[in-house]
Design an enzyme around this catalytic site. Structure first.
Site: not given
Length: 291
Positions: A170, A235, A264
């Site tokens: 991320s 996501d 995610h």
């Protein structure tokens, strides 16, 4: 990272336009620290103390396999580092840049589990303003933080670049791509990467503006190491299109892992996640090195 309205964006850019402030408002969510580090008299070694919020899942024996210490980045911030010994004679050490809203205390159990399954040691660090690291969470600090971690891993433990795998998750893909664009390593793993901050906030953005934070899409083509991209197709934070674009822009990619139905924060719960990582590290990397 949440989307901003046009009026909010204008307010950000006009008062005055400052990329680091934009980045901070778009991305950084440091949690309440879940650990502390008590250093010895020399200040070079520390003892890790986890709070209940760290949700430690192992025994004291595994805790003893974790070494913690502080280093300094070039901006003068004190950066908390964690070295997790997961394997007796590992070929690779993973330099792990974690995601948002967590610190290395919360990640410690995950590191133990991941490293033992991949037969790799894991080295991680907290960004400025996260955990026990000093300073503020800013884009320019991210790059200084991972540089300090890279140098500490190499100098303190004597690990060569060809034995280091850079792993970013991320927001952690941002410093990972930046470092990988400047240093060659054994490999790079980009887990739920983002093209840039503006492209997350405004999906229709088609170019990188001067005030656009985290412009990984413009750096990833400079990465010389083999790259594995991992992304969930559902996501909800960083759209799957980001992972696809990063994959297409990198020079030396291996087969990506597109996890059908994953969001995610749950990619690791799918069986193909660990399977793909293990195959990449134990099968593909040795053959790439040999060739």
């Amino acid at each position: 990272m949440n989307g901003l309205s046009f009026s909010e964006l204008c307010c950000l850019f006009c008062c005055p336009p400052c990329p680091s402030r934009i980045a901070a408002k778009l991305a950084f969510l440091p949690p309440e620290p879940t650990y502390s580090i008590v250093t010895d008299d020399t200040g070079t070694r520390g003892t890790l103390h986890l709070t209940d919020r760290a949700e430690w899942q192992f025994s004291d024996r595994e805790l003893e396999s974790i070494e913690v210490f502080y280093t300094r980045n070039k901006r003068g911030n004190r950066i908390a580092c964690m070295f997790v010994r997961c394997a007796p004679n590992p070929k690779y050490t993973i330099l792990f840049s974690h995601g948002n809203a967590v610190d290395i205390g919360q990640m410690s159990s995950f590191y133990i589990g991941l490293g033992s399954r991949l037969n790799c040691n894991i080295f991680s660090y907290d960004y400025s303003g996260y955990g026990s690291s000093s300073g503020k969470p800013l884009e320019r600090n991210l790059y200084a933080d991972i540089e300090a971690a890279w140098q500490a891993l190499r100098s303190r433990y004597g690990i060569s670049p060809e034995n280091i795998i850079l792993y970013g998750q991320s927001i952690g893909t941002v410093p990972t791509v930046d470092l990988a664009s400047r240093y060659e390593s054994a490999a790079v793993i980009l887990h739920s990467p983002l093209m840039s901050g503006m492209r997350v906030a405004f999906p229709d953005t088609r170019r990188t503006w001067w005030f656009d934070p985290f412009p990984s899409i413009d750096k990833c083509s400079k990465v010389a190491s083999p790259v594995l991209v991992i992304h969930g197709t559902e996501d909800e934070v960083i759209d799957f299109s980001h992972g696809l674009a990063i994959y297409e822009r990198c020079q030396h990619t291996v087969e990506p892992l597109w996890v059908e139905g994953a969001g995610h924060n749950d990619v690791e719960l799918f069986g193909q996640y660990l399977e793909r990582l293990r195959n990449f590290i134990t099968q593909e990397l040795p053959s790439l090195t040999a060739s």
